[in-house]
Design a protein around this motif. Structure first.
Motif, short mmCIF file in Angstrom:
data_model
loop_
_atom_site.label_atom_id
_atom_site.label_comp_id
_atom_site.label_asym_id
_atom_site.label_seq_id
_atom_site.Cartn_x
_atom_site.Cartn_y
_atom_site.Cartn_z
N UNK A 282 0.91 -1.42 -0.17
CA UNK A 282 -0.02 0.03 -0.20
C UNK A 282 0.71 1.25 -0.11
N UNK A 283 1.84 1.23 0.79
CA UNK A 283 2.91 2.42 0.81
C UNK A 283 2.09 3.64 1.51
N UNK A 284 1.57 3.36 2.73
CA UNK A 284 0.98 4.50 3.56
C UNK A 284 2.20 5.29 4.32
N UNK A 285 1.65 6.51 4.66
CA UNK A 285 2.92 7.37 5.22
C UNK A 285 3.73 6.88 6.33
N UNK A 286 2.95 6.05 7.16
CA UNK A 286 3.55 5.27 8.17
C UNK A 286 4.75 4.50 7.87
N UNK A 287 4.81 3.89 6.55
CA UNK A 287 5.97 2.92 6.15
C UNK A 287 7.29 3.66 5.98
N UNK A 288 7.36 5.05 5.84
CA UNK A 288 8.61 5.53 5.87
C UNK A 288 9.02 6.21 7.21
N UNK A 289 8.04 6.03 8.37
CA UNK A 289 8.43 6.54 9.56
C UNK A 289 8.77 5.46 10.41
N UNK A 290 8.46 3.99 10.16
CA UNK A 290 9.15 3.13 11.15
C UNK A 290 10.44 2.80 10.87
N UNK A 291 11.13 2.13 11.68
CA UNK A 291 12.46 1.94 11.94
C UNK A 291 12.67 0.32 11.76
N UNK A 292 13.33 -0.20 10.94
CA UNK A 292 13.76 0.48 9.61
C UNK A 292 12.47 0.64 8.79
N UNK A 293 12.56 1.74 7.56
CA UNK A 293 11.61 2.04 6.68
C UNK A 293 11.27 0.67 5.85
N UNK A 294 9.75 0.68 5.64
CA UNK A 294 9.34 -0.68 5.15
C UNK A 294 9.46 -0.80 3.60
N UNK A 295 9.95 -1.97 3.09
CA UNK A 295 9.76 -2.33 1.72
C UNK A 295 8.29 -2.81 1.65
N UNK A 296 7.65 -2.09 0.43
CA UNK A 296 6.23 -2.25 0.11
C UNK A 296 6.05 -1.87 -1.22
N UNK A 297 4.85 -2.25 -1.37
CA UNK A 297 4.17 -1.58 -3.03
C UNK A 297 3.39 -0.52 -2.90
N UNK A 298 3.91 0.47 -3.63
CA UNK A 298 3.15 1.47 -3.71
C UNK A 298 1.92 1.62 -4.70
N UNK A 299 0.80 2.09 -4.16
CA UNK A 299 -0.52 2.03 -4.63
C UNK A 299 -0.84 3.54 -5.04
#
Length: 342
Positions: A282-299
């Motif tokens: 999904x790539x919601x905003x939270x994914x870049x704030x967690x540690x480490x930043x989350x590998x994800x699929x951008x929707x």
């Protein structure tokens, strides 16, 4: 003490008189603002605000046989998965003088069916729904009412109802290919319940397809289905990892579950991605704030919402039938996916 006489209710004619325009121009500003030049529109809206004028939407709806409202039913309001898309959807509708009514089905087909009936009874001109999975009875009801319906968060041109979204299976298959390319052969999956959820089931099929293409047996996947929440994601991660030969990568059906998995990994003393890799969707905003930043699929949430509103408005204005539109996703390879440990 003598009670004050109530102030007269401002009328359309009062607005027209203050703005120095015709009542027809005021009506156009309120109903189709994009058809009025900005200087005139600003003058009319200033008069509306000063007078405290509120259109009689009931009378307008009877006259036009339209309420200028669109209904949207989303599975949940408890997390950010649908927030950005719905915000863009509402913003675009506002540009066309339309109002959004939102309901949540809590992932229940029965609840969604009742909400569809309620929104139609309240005069919604069209509906935005999430996913194609619903009963034939509900589809027959919508067809009988001739309510335009657009389905979002999926793309399937073979379905009778038009859709705007992305290929969930292909997007998750691409993520699984990346996971496998990094050497992972034992893969855990935390998914939403697939029953009555075509997005979740399609994403799971995408992982199966990638594994099969690389000769990985089905039992190489440790699957746990759970409702979307951070707490459920954490609990599911513990269960997926609780076996003698735990997975080296855990793929999550959305970012909320993945954040829960990250929390549980930290509590269990596991390094991410050193001991185990974790991916989301999904790539919601939270994914870049967690540690480490989350590998994800951008929707493309906002593009999807904005374009969905345009399609429904065009349909209601008689500018042709809606056609299904496929939007692109892409991988965000950040820091939670690493090389499989030996």
């Amino acid at each position: 003490m003598t009670a004050k006489a109530p102030r007269p209710v401002p009328t359309l004619e009062d607005v027209a008189r203050m703005a120095g325009v015709s009542t027809a121009t005021v009506s156009r500003c309120l109903n189709t603002p994009d058809r009025v030049v900005k200087s005139t529109r600003d003058r009319v809206m200033s008069a509306v605000e000063q007078l405290g004028y509120a259109p009689n939407f009931g009378a307008r709806a009877l006259a036009a046989k339209r309420t200028n409202t669109i209904g949207a039913i989303i599975p949940t309001m408890e997390n950010a998965i649908f927030a950005r898309g719905l915000q863009a959807f509402q913003e675009e509708l506002g540009l066309h003088g339309m109002t959004l009514l939102v309901a949540s089905s809590s992932y229940s087909e029965d609840v969604e069916r009742e909400q569809i009936r309620t929104l139609c009874a309240r005069g919604a001109d069209a509906l935005l729904l999430i996913g194609h999975h619903r009963s034939q009875g509900t589809l027959d009801f919508l067809e009988a009412r001739s309510v335009p319906v657009l389905v979002a968060w999926v793309y399937d041109p073979a379905k009778p109802q038009p859709s705007i979204g992305f290929d969930n299976r292909a997007a998750m298959r691409e993520m699984a290919e990346l996971v496998i390319a990094k050497g992972h052969r034992r893969i855990g999956v935390i998914s939403a319940p697939c029953d009555s959820n075509d997005r979740a089931s399609e994403r799971l099929l995408g992982i199966h397809e990638a594994m099969a293409a690389h000769g990985l047996p089905a039992d190489a996947m440790a699957l746990h289905e759970t409702p979307y929440s951070i707490e459920n994601g954490a609990a599911a991660f513990r269960q997926v990892m609780d076996n003698p030969d735990p997975p080296t990568a855990v793929m999550c059906g959305n970012d909320v579950l993945a954040v829960g998995a990250l929390r549980a990994a930290r509590q269990m003393g596991l390094s991410v991605p050193g001991d185990v890799s974790i991916t989301g969707f999904d790539d919601i905003e939270l994914t870049q704030l967690v540690d480490p930043p989350l590998t994800t699929v951008h929707v493309p949430h906002r593009d999807m919402g904005r374009m969905a509103a345009k399609l429904l408005v065009q349909q209601l204005n008689g500018k042709g039938p809606m056609a299904s539109i496929r939007l692109d996703t892409y991988l965000c390879d950040r820091e939670t996916l690493g090389i499989a440990p030996r």
